[in-house]
Structure formats: C-alpha cells, structure tokens
Scaffold this motif. Structure first.
Motif, PDB file in Angstrom:
ATOM      1  N   PRO A   1     -16.843  21.065  48.812  1.00 38.33           N
ATOM      2  CA  PRO A   1     -16.202  20.672  47.385  1.00 38.33           C
ATOM      3  C   PRO A   1     -15.719  19.206  47.574  1.00 38.33           C
ATOM      4  CG  PRO A   1     -15.359  22.702  47.867  1.00 38.33           C
ATOM      5  CD  PRO A   1     -16.001  22.368  49.215  1.00 38.33           C
ATOM      6  N   LEU A   2     -16.095  18.313  46.677  1.00 40.50           N
ATOM      7  CA  LEU A   2     -15.459  17.026  46.843  1.00 40.50           C
ATOM      8  C   LEU A   2     -14.050  16.783  47.177  1.00 40.50           C
ATOM      9  CD1 LEU A   2     -17.365  15.272  43.784  1.00 40.50           C
ATOM     10  CD2 LEU A   2     -17.906  15.003  46.247  1.00 40.50           C
ATOM     11  N   GLU A   3     -13.277  17.498  46.600  1.00 42.14           N
ATOM     12  CA  GLU A   3     -11.764  17.375  46.829  1.00 42.14           C
ATOM     13  C   GLU A   3     -11.471  17.863  48.116  1.00 42.14           C
ATOM     14  OE1 GLU A   3     -12.541  21.316  44.870  1.00 42.14           O
ATOM     15  OE2 GLU A   3     -13.257  19.270  44.294  1.00 42.14           O
ATOM     16  N   LYS A   4     -12.251  18.623  48.929  1.00 41.34           N
ATOM     17  CA  LYS A   4     -12.062  19.024  50.273  1.00 41.34           C
ATOM     18  C   LYS A   4     -12.788  18.038  51.417  1.00 41.34           C
ATOM     19  CE  LYS A   4     -10.815  23.857  49.060  1.00 41.34           C
ATOM     20  NZ  LYS A   4      -9.448  23.901  49.299  1.00 41.34           N
ATOM     21  N   ASN A   5     -13.546  17.428  51.099  1.00 39.08           N
ATOM     22  CA  ASN A   5     -14.324  16.405  51.777  1.00 39.08           C
ATOM     23  C   ASN A   5     -13.484  15.613  52.382  1.00 39.08           C
ATOM     24  OD1 ASN A   5     -15.987  14.241  52.590  1.00 39.08           O
ATOM     25  ND2 ASN A   5     -17.699  15.635  51.984  1.00 39.08           N
ATOM     26  N   PRO A   6     -13.455  15.529  53.941  1.00 34.48           N
ATOM     27  CA  PRO A   6     -12.508  14.563  54.535  1.00 34.48           C
ATOM     28  C   PRO A   6     -12.961  13.224  54.599  1.00 34.48           C
ATOM     29  CG  PRO A   6     -13.529  16.016  55.921  1.00 34.48           C
ATOM     30  CD  PRO A   6     -13.765  16.454  54.680  1.00 34.48           C
ATOM     31  N   LYS A   7     -14.409  12.980  54.623  1.00 37.29           N
ATOM     32  CA  LYS A   7     -14.940  11.667  54.679  1.00 37.29           C
ATOM     33  C   LYS A   7     -14.652  10.935  53.378  1.00 37.29           C
ATOM     34  CE  LYS A   7     -17.869  12.507  57.987  1.00 37.29           C
ATOM     35  NZ  LYS A   7     -19.644  12.617  58.396  1.00 37.29           N
ATOM     36  N   LEU A   8     -14.701  11.579  51.966  1.00 40.45           N
ATOM     37  CA  LEU A   8     -14.419  11.171  50.732  1.00 40.45           C
ATOM     38  C   LEU A   8     -12.980  10.886  50.660  1.00 40.45           C
ATOM     39  CD1 LEU A   8     -15.052  10.499  47.886  1.00 40.45           C
ATOM     40  CD2 LEU A   8     -14.349  12.673  47.248  1.00 40.45           C
ATOM     41  N   LYS A   9     -12.131  11.509  51.309  1.00 42.29           N
ATOM     42  CA  LYS A   9     -10.724  11.186  51.103  1.00 42.29           C
ATOM     43  C   LYS A   9     -10.492   9.799  52.019  1.00 42.29           C
ATOM     44  CE  LYS A   9      -9.003  16.107  50.981  1.00 42.29           C
ATOM     45  NZ  LYS A   9      -8.155  17.066  51.664  1.00 42.29           N
ATOM     46  N   ALA A  10     -10.969   9.890  53.012  1.00 45.75           N
ATOM     47  CA  ALA A  10     -10.702   8.710  53.879  1.00 45.75           C
ATOM     48  C   ALA A  10     -11.390   7.569  53.284  1.00 45.75           C
ATOM     49  CB  ALA A  10     -11.261   8.838  55.519  1.00 45.75           C
ATOM     50  N   HIS A  11     -12.412   7.639  52.626  1.00 47.68           N
ATOM     51  CA  HIS A  11     -12.944   6.522  51.837  1.00 47.68           C
ATOM     52  C   HIS A  11     -12.145   5.992  50.745  1.00 47.68           C
ATOM     53  CE1 HIS A  11     -16.081   3.802  50.539  1.00 47.68           C
ATOM     54  NE2 HIS A  11     -15.983   4.336  49.343  1.00 47.68           N
ATOM     55  N   ALA A  12     -11.622   7.034  49.929  1.00 46.93           N
ATOM     56  CA  ALA A  12     -10.791   6.840  48.859  1.00 46.93           C
ATOM     57  C   ALA A  12      -9.645   5.891  49.376  1.00 46.93           C
ATOM     58  CB  ALA A  12     -10.747   8.115  48.097  1.00 46.93           C
ATOM     59  N   MET A  13      -8.969   6.434  50.384  1.00 46.25           N
ATOM     60  CA  MET A  13      -7.583   6.082  50.728  1.00 46.25           C
ATOM     61  C   MET A  13      -8.047   4.472  51.168  1.00 46.25           C
ATOM     62  SD  MET A  13      -4.609   6.546  51.191  1.00 46.25           S
ATOM     63  CE  MET A  13      -3.460   5.966  51.795  1.00 46.25           C
ATOM     64  N   SER A  14      -9.083   4.171  51.968  1.00 49.64           N
ATOM     65  CA  SER A  14      -9.536   2.825  52.257  1.00 49.64           C
ATOM     66  C   SER A  14      -9.810   2.069  51.075  1.00 49.64           C
ATOM     67  CB  SER A  14     -10.870   2.834  53.196  1.00 49.64           C
ATOM     68  OG  SER A  14     -11.401   1.967  53.012  1.00 49.64           O
ATOM     69  N   VAL A  15     -10.282   2.314  50.069  1.00 49.53           N
ATOM     70  CA  VAL A  15     -10.518   1.646  48.768  1.00 49.53           C
ATOM     71  C   VAL A  15      -9.300   1.352  48.300  1.00 49.53           C
ATOM     72  CG1 VAL A  15     -11.460   1.180  46.411  1.00 49.53           C
ATOM     73  CG2 VAL A  15     -12.919   2.239  48.701  1.00 49.53           C
ATOM     74  N   PHE A  16      -8.302   2.024  48.238  1.00 47.92           N
ATOM     75  CA  PHE A  16      -6.869   2.079  47.557  1.00 47.92           C
ATOM     76  C   PHE A  16      -6.466   0.922  48.373  1.00 47.92           C
ATOM     77  CE2 PHE A  16      -3.240   4.748  45.437  1.00 47.92           C
ATOM     78  CZ  PHE A  16      -3.827   4.400  44.211  1.00 47.92           C
ATOM     79  N   VAL A  17      -6.299   1.066  49.713  1.00 44.70           N
ATOM     80  CA  VAL A  17      -5.349   0.205  50.640  1.00 44.70           C
ATOM     81  C   VAL A  17      -6.014  -1.112  50.382  1.00 44.70           C
ATOM     82  CG1 VAL A  17      -4.735  -0.299  52.996  1.00 44.70           C
ATOM     83  CG2 VAL A  17      -4.590   1.961  52.061  1.00 44.70           C
ATOM     84  N   MET A  18      -7.386  -1.274  50.411  1.00 43.65           N
ATOM     85  CA  MET A  18      -8.188  -2.546  50.484  1.00 43.65           C
ATOM     86  C   MET A  18      -7.564  -3.269  49.064  1.00 43.65           C
ATOM     87  SD  MET A  18     -11.789  -2.758  51.863  1.00 43.65           S
ATOM     88  CE  MET A  18     -12.426  -1.214  51.532  1.00 43.65           C
TER      89      MET A  18
END
Length: 151
Positions: free
Chosen positions: A53-70
């Motif tokens: 599920p999207l909410e459990k996908n570690p790669k999505l979590k990492a990507h989302a965090m990276s965009v937020f930080v950028m």
C-alpha cells in the motif's frame, strides 16, 4: 524574484516546527497528490511494480521526505546564492531528466504545490498565514523553475 529574508525565516521556522513529524507529513503530502491525481503514482518507477500500500512503501516515504527537505532548503539556498543549489546528492539536471522521462507536466507540479501547501497548513495550523503560504510557494516555485529550465 529572490526570496526575502523574512520568507526564508518563515520557511525555516515552520520547517523546524514540523521536523519531528516530518516523515509523516511528507508522506501525507504525496498521498494527497495521489488522491487528487491517482494516475500520478504510475509516474514513479519505484511504485509501478510494488504490491505494498502507498502509505507503507518505504521508497515513497523516502522520496516524499526528500522533496519536502529540498523545498525547504531551496529557500535558504535562494537567500545565500540567488538560485537553487541541490548539493552533492542530486542535481537540477538529474531531476529534470527524471521528471522529463516520467512525463511530468505543469499540472503535476501545480497539484504537488497545492498538496504541499495543504500539508504545511495542516502541520502547523497555529503558524499558517498568507505570508507563510507565500514563503513556501516562492521556495517551491523557484525549485520547480530550476527543474523546468533544464527539462
């Protein structure tokens, strides 16, 4: 237009308020994008073949965090140099190439901006103001402009 010192301070102070829960807010940010444009998930190579599920996908979590930080760091970079510098881990040309190959269009960037602002509003409602919205908008717009200029 270069981001003002006040805008940078607003982005940084709101970011500091969100930091402890930033991974959760970052994930909400992308889940909101997928609520608005469900087909956007197909643009992410790491989601295409995933059964999680999207909410459990570690790669999505990492990507989302990276965009937020950028986006947050773009505000500081704009004040220091007048342009977006992404550092050693990635580059604007690389991001442009990835976004171009994925078929990312203007509407995707706009919806992502909306999702970002709504997430920040939810994360720090006691800080939310038109000024804070404009500060994050400027930071995001400059980051996107840098990516689009290379696309």
């Amino acid at each position: 237009m270069v981001i003002t010192a006040k805008q940078e301070a607003l982005v940084v102070s709101s970011w500091n308020e969100m930091k402890d829960d930033a991974p959760a807010f970052a994930l909400k940010f992308f889940l909101r994008l997928f609520e608005i444009i469900p087909s956007a998930a197909k643009r992410f190579s790491f989601l295409r073949d995933s059964t999680l599920p999207l909410e459990k996908n570690p790669k999505l979590k990492a990507h989302a965090m990276s965009v937020f930080v950028m986006t947050c760091e773009a505000a500081t970079q704009l004040r220091k140099t007048g342009r977006v510098n992404l550092g050693a881990n990635t580059s604007v040309p690389h991001l442009a190439s990835v976004h171009f190959k994925a078929g990312v269009a203007d509407v995707h960037f706009e919806v992502l901006k909306f999702a970002l602002l709504e997430t920040i509003k939810e994360a720090v409602p006691y800080m939310w103001s038109e000024e804070l919205k404009e500060a994050w908008s400027e930071s995001y717009d400059h980051l996107v402009a840098a990516i689009k200029s290379e696309m």
